[in-house]
Design a protein around this motif. Structure first.
Motif, PDB file in Angstrom:
ATOM      1  N   UNK A 256      10.228   5.144   5.663  1.00 46.78           N
ATOM      2  CA  UNK A 256       8.786   5.364   5.600  1.00 46.78           C
ATOM      3  C   UNK A 256       8.376   5.789   4.200  1.00 46.78           C
ATOM      4  N   UNK A 257       9.104   6.756   3.627  1.00 54.60           N
ATOM      5  CA  UNK A 257       8.787   7.238   2.286  1.00 54.60           C
ATOM      6  C   UNK A 257       9.007   6.150   1.240  1.00 54.60           C
ATOM      7  N   UNK A 258      10.100   5.396   1.366  1.00 53.38           N
ATOM      8  CA  UNK A 258      10.370   4.329   0.405  1.00 53.38           C
ATOM      9  C   UNK A 258       9.288   3.262   0.458  1.00 53.38           C
ATOM     10  N   UNK A 259       8.857   2.926   1.653  1.00 59.00           N
ATOM     11  CA  UNK A 259       7.789   1.938   1.798  1.00 59.00           C
ATOM     12  C   UNK A 259       6.483   2.412   1.170  1.00 59.00           C
ATOM     13  N   UNK A 260       6.179   3.702   1.308  1.00 61.77           N
ATOM     14  CA  UNK A 260       4.939   4.244   0.738  1.00 61.77           C
ATOM     15  C   UNK A 260       5.001   4.228  -0.789  1.00 61.77           C
ATOM     16  N   UNK A 261       6.166   4.550  -1.331  1.00 60.80           N
ATOM     17  CA  UNK A 261       6.329   4.543  -2.787  1.00 60.80           C
ATOM     18  C   UNK A 261       6.145   3.125  -3.335  1.00 60.80           C
ATOM     19  N   UNK A 262       6.797   2.151  -2.710  1.00 65.16           N
ATOM     20  CA  UNK A 262       6.683   0.765  -3.169  1.00 65.16           C
ATOM     21  C   UNK A 262       5.266   0.232  -2.978  1.00 65.16           C
ATOM     22  N   UNK A 263       4.620   0.608  -1.883  1.00 65.71           N
ATOM     23  CA  UNK A 263       3.255   0.144  -1.639  1.00 65.71           C
ATOM     24  C   UNK A 263       2.303   0.712  -2.691  1.00 65.71           C
ATOM     25  N   UNK A 264       2.456   1.995  -3.013  1.00 70.81           N
ATOM     26  CA  UNK A 264       1.603   2.607  -4.037  1.00 70.81           C
ATOM     27  C   UNK A 264       1.843   1.962  -5.401  1.00 70.81           C
ATOM     28  N   UNK A 265       3.117   1.718  -5.730  1.00 69.23           N
ATOM     29  CA  UNK A 265       3.423   1.067  -7.002  1.00 69.23           C
ATOM     30  C   UNK A 265       2.894  -0.359  -7.029  1.00 69.23           C
ATOM     31  N   UNK A 266       2.992  -1.051  -5.915  1.00 71.24           N
ATOM     32  CA  UNK A 266       2.467  -2.410  -5.834  1.00 71.24           C
ATOM     33  C   UNK A 266       0.962  -2.439  -5.965  1.00 71.24           C
ATOM     34  N   UNK A 267       0.308  -1.446  -5.413  1.00 70.77           N
ATOM     35  CA  UNK A 267      -1.157  -1.378  -5.540  1.00 70.77           C
ATOM     36  C   UNK A 267      -1.571  -1.179  -6.990  1.00 70.77           C
ATOM     37  N   UNK A 268      -0.849  -0.304  -7.701  1.00 70.40           N
ATOM     38  CA  UNK A 268      -1.156  -0.110  -9.124  1.00 70.40           C
ATOM     39  C   UNK A 268      -0.930  -1.386  -9.914  1.00 70.40           C
ATOM     40  N   UNK A 269       0.136  -2.108  -9.593  1.00 69.31           N
ATOM     41  CA  UNK A 269       0.412  -3.371 -10.276  1.00 69.31           C
ATOM     42  C   UNK A 269      -0.683  -4.380  -9.990  1.00 69.31           C
ATOM     43  N   UNK A 270      -1.157  -4.415  -8.752  1.00 67.10           N
ATOM     44  CA  UNK A 270      -2.211  -5.342  -8.367  1.00 67.10           C
ATOM     45  C   UNK A 270      -3.504  -5.023  -9.117  1.00 67.10           C
ATOM     46  N   UNK A 271      -3.821  -3.743  -9.267  1.00 71.34           N
ATOM     47  CA  UNK A 271      -5.042  -3.354  -9.950  1.00 71.34           C
ATOM     48  C   UNK A 271      -4.972  -3.667 -11.440  1.00 71.34           C
ATOM     49  N   UNK A 272      -3.788  -3.505 -12.026  1.00 66.74           N
ATOM     50  CA  UNK A 272      -3.643  -3.800 -13.451  1.00 66.74           C
ATOM     51  C   UNK A 272      -3.796  -5.289 -13.719  1.00 66.74           C
ATOM     52  N   UNK A 273      -3.206  -6.112 -12.856  1.00 71.03           N
ATOM     53  CA  UNK A 273      -3.248  -7.558 -13.072  1.00 71.03           C
ATOM     54  C   UNK A 273      -4.561  -8.185 -12.633  1.00 71.03           C
ATOM     55  N   UNK A 274      -5.147  -7.638 -11.554  1.00 74.44           N
ATOM     56  CA  UNK A 274      -6.343  -8.284 -10.994  1.00 74.44           C
ATOM     57  C   UNK A 274      -7.625  -7.551 -11.237  1.00 74.44           C
ATOM     58  N   UNK A 275      -7.570  -6.357 -11.782  1.00 78.05           N
ATOM     59  CA  UNK A 275      -8.777  -5.611 -12.065  1.00 78.05           C
ATOM     60  C   UNK A 275      -9.250  -4.818 -10.871  1.00 78.05           C
TER      61      UNK A 275
END
Length: 275
Positions: A256-275
């Motif tokens: 659960x914790x690992x999934x939350x960490x990866x999801x948060x990191x993925x969200x930041x990556x998505x915001x950087x690339x897509x605005x």
């Protein structure tokens, strides 16, 4: 009544509705689930015959006899539909590939927990036409050794819920890798190959060599299948069973914790690339 308690009740109601929606959506595929029951029974007969023959030839191994090995086979067959071992991928994977996950982030429901609630509803639904009938077939044909105390069944049911949650959250972790990797097919194939084996689907984890059993114990896979089978079959009881369920809770928190960490990191990556 405080505003906080109202919010908590409202949030719980949302996830309850998602669980019910997952159940109803899976129930639409009744023919597929009954076909899965037929497949479960066919492979159950094959596995049980092989295991019982091995028991007869060796006089028992791993602490199993004919009755307990039959319970292992048929309970594990019954749980297959609820678990995500053979799932090609989650629906979320396509949303990550297309970027539609950005819409999910804007919704007032947590992406990870919302999908978990829906999948638990799906898993619960599969137990009705696949899990319970598979166990009944095994009981009528092989005479399974099952516990006689209600405590074992109650703890076993809780263990099954934990197993389904761990299975989904593990696949969720694999899915979130899609934020960085365009194609996750190779990882899914590795998961589908190693996961069922280390979980104890083909042979019980208890008959693994010591070194392989140690490797399996360092992964969440035994908590997905071997543990609920041991608890439901009565192979372990009392504090030993509670200890195994505690191990499941540990792995649940880890994935659960690992999934939350990866999801948060993925969200930041998505915001950087897509605005």
């Amino acid at each position: 009544m405080s505003a906080t308690s109202v919010d908590l009740r409202g949030t719980a109601g949302v996830y309850r509705r998602l669980l019910v929606a997952g159940f109803r959506r899976q129930w639409r595929y009744k023919l597929a689930m009954f076909a899965g029951l037929f497949t479960n029974c066919v492979f159950g007969f094959v596995r049980a015959a092989v295991m019982v023959a091995a028991i007869d030839a060796t006089g028992g191994f791993g602490g199993y006899d004919a009755g307990s090995i039959g319970a292992y086979v048929w309970i594990s067959q019954g749980l297959l539909g609820a678990l995500q071992f053979m799932a090609a991928e989650l629906e979320l994977a396509e949303r990550i590939r297309t970027g539609d996950i950005a819409v999910d982030f804007l919704r007032p429901v947590d992406v990870q927990l919302g999908n978990l609630a829906s999948d638990l509803g799906r898993a619960l639904c599969t137990l009705i036409p696949r899990g319970i009938p598979s166990l009944l077939v095994g009981a009528l044909t092989f005479g399974l050794a099952l516990p006689s105390t209600p405590e074992s069944y109650l703890l076993g049911l809780f263990s099954v819920v934990l197993a389904a949650a761990i299975s989904f959250l593990s696949l969720f972790v694999l899915t979130t890798v899609g934020f960085w990797v365009v194609e996750t097919r190779g990882l899914r194939t590795l998961y589908q190959t190693c996961g069922p084996f280390l979980a104890g689907l083909f042979v019980p984890v208890h008959v693994f060599p010591d070194w392989l059993r140690a490797i399996a114990g360092c992964t969440p896979f035994p908590s997905m299948l071997q543990v609920p089978v041991d608890v439901l079959s009565g192979r372990v009881a009392g504090w030993d069973a509670a200890h195994l369920v505690g191990t499941q809770i540990f792995w649940l928190l880890v994935v659960l914790a690992l999934g939350r960490v990866l999801l948060a990191a993925g969200r930041r990556r998505l915001e950087v690339q897509g605005g």
